[in-house]
Design an enzyme around this catalytic site. Structure first.
Site, mmCIF file in Angstrom:
data_model
loop_
_atom_site.group_PDB
_atom_site.id
_atom_site.type_symbol
_atom_site.label_atom_id
_atom_site.label_comp_id
_atom_site.label_asym_id
_atom_site.label_seq_id
_atom_site.Cartn_x
_atom_site.Cartn_y
_atom_site.Cartn_z
ATOM 1 N N GLY A 105 -6.050 -5.095 14.274
ATOM 2 C CA GLY A 105 -5.542 -6.055 13.483
ATOM 3 C C GLY A 105 -6.110 -6.365 12.267
ATOM 4 N N GLU A 154 0.657 -1.187 0.035
ATOM 5 C CA GLU A 154 -0.038 -0.052 -0.211
ATOM 6 C C GLU A 154 0.862 1.245 0.021
ATOM 7 O OE1 GLU A 154 -3.480 -1.845 2.745
ATOM 8 O OE2 GLU A 154 -1.754 -1.244 3.760
ATOM 9 N N ASP A 193 -7.315 -4.880 8.963
ATOM 10 C CA ASP A 193 -7.293 -3.663 8.150
ATOM 11 C C ASP A 193 -7.015 -3.775 6.711
ATOM 12 O OD1 ASP A 193 -4.869 -5.237 8.047
ATOM 13 O OD2 ASP A 193 -3.568 -3.587 8.847
ATOM 14 N N GLN A 236 3.647 -6.051 16.894
ATOM 15 C CA GLN A 236 3.038 -4.950 17.416
ATOM 16 C C GLN A 236 2.648 -4.826 18.781
ATOM 17 O OE1 GLN A 236 2.671 -2.378 14.811
ATOM 18 N NE2 GLN A 236 3.266 -4.110 13.393
ATOM 19 N N SER A 270 -9.596 0.498 14.046
ATOM 20 C CA SER A 270 -8.289 1.009 13.534
ATOM 21 C C SER A 270 -7.749 0.243 12.351
ATOM 22 C CB SER A 270 -7.099 0.971 14.592
ATOM 23 O OG SER A 270 -6.100 1.285 14.172
ATOM 24 N N VAL A 271 -7.366 1.020 11.398
ATOM 25 C CA VAL A 271 -6.768 0.216 10.229
ATOM 26 C C VAL A 271 -5.524 1.042 9.794
ATOM 27 C CG1 VAL A 271 -8.974 -0.301 8.986
ATOM 28 C CG2 VAL A 271 -8.123 1.937 8.334
ATOM 29 N N LYS A 312 -10.252 -9.245 5.966
ATOM 30 C CA LYS A 312 -9.399 -9.218 7.038
ATOM 31 C C LYS A 312 -10.163 -8.704 8.253
ATOM 32 C CE LYS A 312 -4.500 -8.586 8.092
ATOM 33 N NZ LYS A 312 -4.314 -7.389 8.435
#
Ligand code: NAD
Length: 344
Positions: free
Chosen positions: A225, A56, A227, A140, A294-295, A231
């Site tokens: 996780g 990305e 994102d 992470q 969260s992404v 998934k």
């Protein structure tokens, strides 16, 4: 010349500053940029999906600086000896387009993701939160833990991962830092009695890490996780439950990549910057359940790059690299190599 922080300098700088001090400082930079959200040029990241994973590009600009990050996400990588997520990023001067600063961002992504999680939890978790449940003990996980301790004072962690070696590594890294760690026997065991739940698993699948019956009143869920399209980590029944509020970074990107990809297109969410600027409510009572879907958004990378650029400016934790061909006569680019071309 472009200033460049490579992995060696990032490691030296982080070790000298201390991870928790960096996380606290980075929260301030991200929060400052979220508060001026409307000034930014923003778009969902550009993703190239393959059966291996995703690559990305994540751009953002405040019209003074332009930043982008290159990042991958390959959940099958650790089994092949590679990391799931790696990255690097650039800041450029908008006035002439020249790159001014470049950095490794594999470590920096872990730091900025943890800083963002803690920044959001400071507004959405109960102020008396003491116990973090951590599901997923990969790359992470330690950064997440230290951000919650640094920003919210959380000292108790229950950790669960399907890979016992990952849990062992987590305990080895975190126990010496004085955290009170419980190794859970399952995800259900991990979340029992937790005030904050962080899901940071990696699986290229619609996984169900948390089901609705595991979510107790008053909990803040930091779902970081999931994102990518296809998934996810949360049972959609959690999101649909009455009284559960979902917060996102940038709505158009999270609709594609976040937990809410499982929900109807008009499913209501709040962009978190609105909470910071007082335009939307965060937590207003102890019993509410909040979800941060969260992404990872480009402004967080922009802030993290700004933070490191400023923090290393008066140090030797960077190199100057000759990244831009810059002839004295701006029209004589060929002249740079012409002098080297042998005459016939
Ligand atoms: P990692 O591969 O190092 O670790 C993931 C861990 O999850 C592994 O230890 C694995 O065993 C565990 N796991 C997988 N399925 C599980 C399950 N069902 N129950 C419990 N544990 C399980 O990955 P990482 O670098 O730590 O990243 C974790 C996730 O966070 C990835 O999916 C990544 O894409 C995502 N991520 C999100 C952001 C963001 O901004 N939201 C930023 C970075 C990474």
């Amino acid at each position: 010349m472009t200033r460049f922080v490579d992995v060696g300098n990032m490691v030296r700088w982080a070790a000298a500053q201390g991870t928790e001090q960096i996380l606290a400082g980075m929260v301030r930079y991200i929060e400052d940029d979220f508060r001026r959200w409307e000034e930014f040029d923003k778009k969902p990241r550009v993703a190239s999906h393959t059966p291996f994973g995703v690559i990305e590009l994540m751009p953002a600009s405040d019209h003074e600086n332009y930043g982008f990050k290159y990042v991958n996400g390959h959940p099958s990588n650790p089994a092949r000896g590679f990391q799931t997520v790696t990255a690097f990023g650039v800041l450029a001067d908008v006035s002439n387009g020249y790159p001014t600063f470049m950095s490794e961002m594999t470590l920096l992504t872990a730091l900025r993701t943890a800083a963002t999680s803690a920044m959001v939890a400071r507004k959405l978790a109960r102020p008396d939160s003491k116990r973090l449940a951590l599901i997923g003990a990969g790359s992470q996980s330690e950064f997440q833990t230290l951000a919650f301790r640094s920003v919210l004072g959380i000292g108790q962690v229950s950790v669960w991962d399907t890979d016992p070696a990952a849990v062992e590594k987590y305990v080895r890294n975190m126990a010496p830092l004085g955290l009170d760690i419980t190794v859970a026997s399952s995800a259900v065991d991990a979340v029992r009695g937790a005030d904050i739940i962080t899901t940071c698993t990696a699986d290229k699948a619609k996984a169900v890490i948390l089901t609705a019956d595991m979510v107790e009143p008053g909990v803040h869920i930091n779902a970081m996780g999931g994102d990518c399209p296809g998934k996810t980590e949360l049972d959609p029944a959690i999101l649909a439950r009455d009284g559960v509020d979902v917060f996102v970074e940038f709505d158009p990107q999270t609709r594609i990549e976040g937990e809410i990809q499982q929900m109807p297109a008009d499913f209501p969410v709040t962009e978190f910057w609105r909470v910071l600027t007082g335009q939307a409510a965060g937590r207003t009572s102890a019993g509410q359940v909040k979800v941060f879907d969260s992404v990872g958004f480009a402004i967080e990378d922009f802030s993290a790059l700004r933070y490191v650029r400023d923090a290393v400016a008066a140090t030797d934790y960077f190199d100057e690299i000759d990244l831009v061909a810059n002839p004295d006569d701006p029209k004589d680019l060929f002249g740079l190599i012409g002098a080297l071309v042998p005459s016939p």
